[in-house]
Scaffold this motif. Structure first.
Motif: not given
Length: 394
Positions: A49-51, A93-101, A125-129, A131-135
């Motif tokens: 429900t967060a998104p 580096g930005l993706l690793r901060t998990k600030a953006v999906a 660009w995304f990080d499959s590891a 939790a934002n990957y589901r978005q």
């Protein structure tokens, strides 16, 4: 005059209720499994429900080159943040901060390629590891829709129908109900609700056999004018009563938590009623009887409390194996499953949670299979305590 087994039962039950360690263990497992399952499902609901509540954070490099795309992203509750030029390392580096999906980077030639009707490159660009990957599904869906819209407009400009791009139209019909998805998703978790029955019976079963043997009080009991079956039955029923009380409390708490959680947010539901739960508790009466009987049968041969506890703890792993393995194999429900303790209870609860019509046979098999094994264990314990070799070793 009270039956001798009842006298032994009351004596063992009082001793167990005086044992703070046993009661602490009982309380721990009564609360641990329902709270753990509720916490896992609650976290899944929060993530799902967060998104919708907060929006999906997306950084776009070169956003001014595709204003239409930016508009479509914002219409899908995606928060677009325009970023300046970034290197590959900076994006990582930005993706690793998990600030953006994810990060979208439009190529420098995006505008000219678009005007010349050449493929305009967009880097996602995304990080499959993370939790934002589901978005990512929402973002990729917008990109596909955007590409199809452009392709359709170009075909119309050349007098070609956009339907040419879609020679086959697939319509999807999902016949699975929310209840069946619930049971499939938390099938293994349902088995966890019955596993503590073995832990509840462990302390009183071991203490009343190996513990008494270690304290040299077993020989006093055997010297009394009482039948061996009365001694065994009293100890067995006392350990079973503790396990049954803990199991009923745990199932009640778990049922209340699953009823309270908004499972519909993740396409699930919990259709079990309190009446169904009461029926499950009645059928599950034989499981604590089997757990206590098995642990007493194993502990009766141990000379120390620690040895008996170790042996019984390892033996408890055997009934847990089908509970874990069978759901992973995704097998259809079959009759033989109701003949395996723990797996039978898990399968029965899963079918009831789906809202399926369950006939009387599964209830009888679930109850009878555990009861039969319990009686066999009690018979073995009685035979063992009557043997001269055991009496000489006490």
């Amino acid at each position: 005059m009270k039956p001798l087994f009842f006298v032994v039962f009351m004596k063992e039950l009082r001793d167990t209720l005086r044992d703070r360690r046993a009661l602490s263990l009982l309380l721990l497992f009564v609360l641990m499994y329902p709270v753990m399952v509720g916490g896992i499902l609650s976290q899944q609901i929060s993530r799902a429900t967060a998104p919708q509540k907060e929006g999906i954070e997306l950084t776009v490099i070169g956003a001014q080159r595709a204003p239409t795309l930016m508009t479509q992203l914002k219409q899908k509750n995606i928060n677009v943040t325009e970023g300046g030029p970034m290197t590959d390392e900076q994006i990582t580096g930005l993706l690793r901060t998990k600030a953006v999906a994810a990060v979208l980077r439009l190529s420098d030639t995006y505008g000219s390629d678009y005007r010349d009707m050449r493929p305009a490159r967009i880097e996602l660009w995304f990080d499959s590891a993370s939790a934002n990957y589901r978005q990512m599904g929402e973002i990729e869906g917008v990109l596909r829709s955007y590409g199809n819209t452009i392709a359709g407009a170009r075909l119309l400009a050349h007098g070609v129908s956009p339907a040419t791009l879609f020679p086959v139209q697939v319509q999807r019909y999902d016949t699975g109900s929310s209840a069946s998805r619930s049971a499939s998703m938390i099938g293994t978790m349902l088995g966890m609700f019955f596993i503590p029955a073995f832990f509840f019976a462990l302390s009183p079963a071991v203490d009343s056999t190996a513990g008494e043997r270690e304290r040299r009080s077993m020989e006093v009991l055997l010297a009394q004018p009482a039948r061996t079956i009365d001694l065994v039955a009293g100890k067995w029923l006392a350990a079973s009563a503790v396990a049954l009380a803990g199991l009923v409390l745990e199932l009640g708490i778990a049922h209340g938590i699953l009823k309270w959680l908004p499972l519909e947010e993740i396409g699930m539901s919990w259709r079990l009623s309190w009446g169904d739960l009461a029926l499950v508790c009645v059928v599950s009466l034989s499981l604590p009887l089997f757990a206590a009987a098995m642990e007493i049968a194993l502990a009766i041969n141990a000379k120390t409390f620690k040895e008996a506890q170790t042996t019984a703890s390892f033996a408890m792993l055997v009934p847990m194996i089908p509970v874990i393995v069978v759901p992973m194999m995704d097998l259809a429900t079959q009759t033989w499953m109701y003949l395996v303790p723990l797996l039978a209870h898990q399968t029965l609860l899963s079918e009831l949670a789906k809202g399926q019509a369950v006939g009387p046979l599964p209830f009888l098999l679930t109850f009878g299979s555990s009861l039969l094994l319990a009686l066999l264990c009690v018979g073995f314990t009685t035979w063992r305590m009557k043997s001269e070799r055991y009496l000489m070793g006490v």
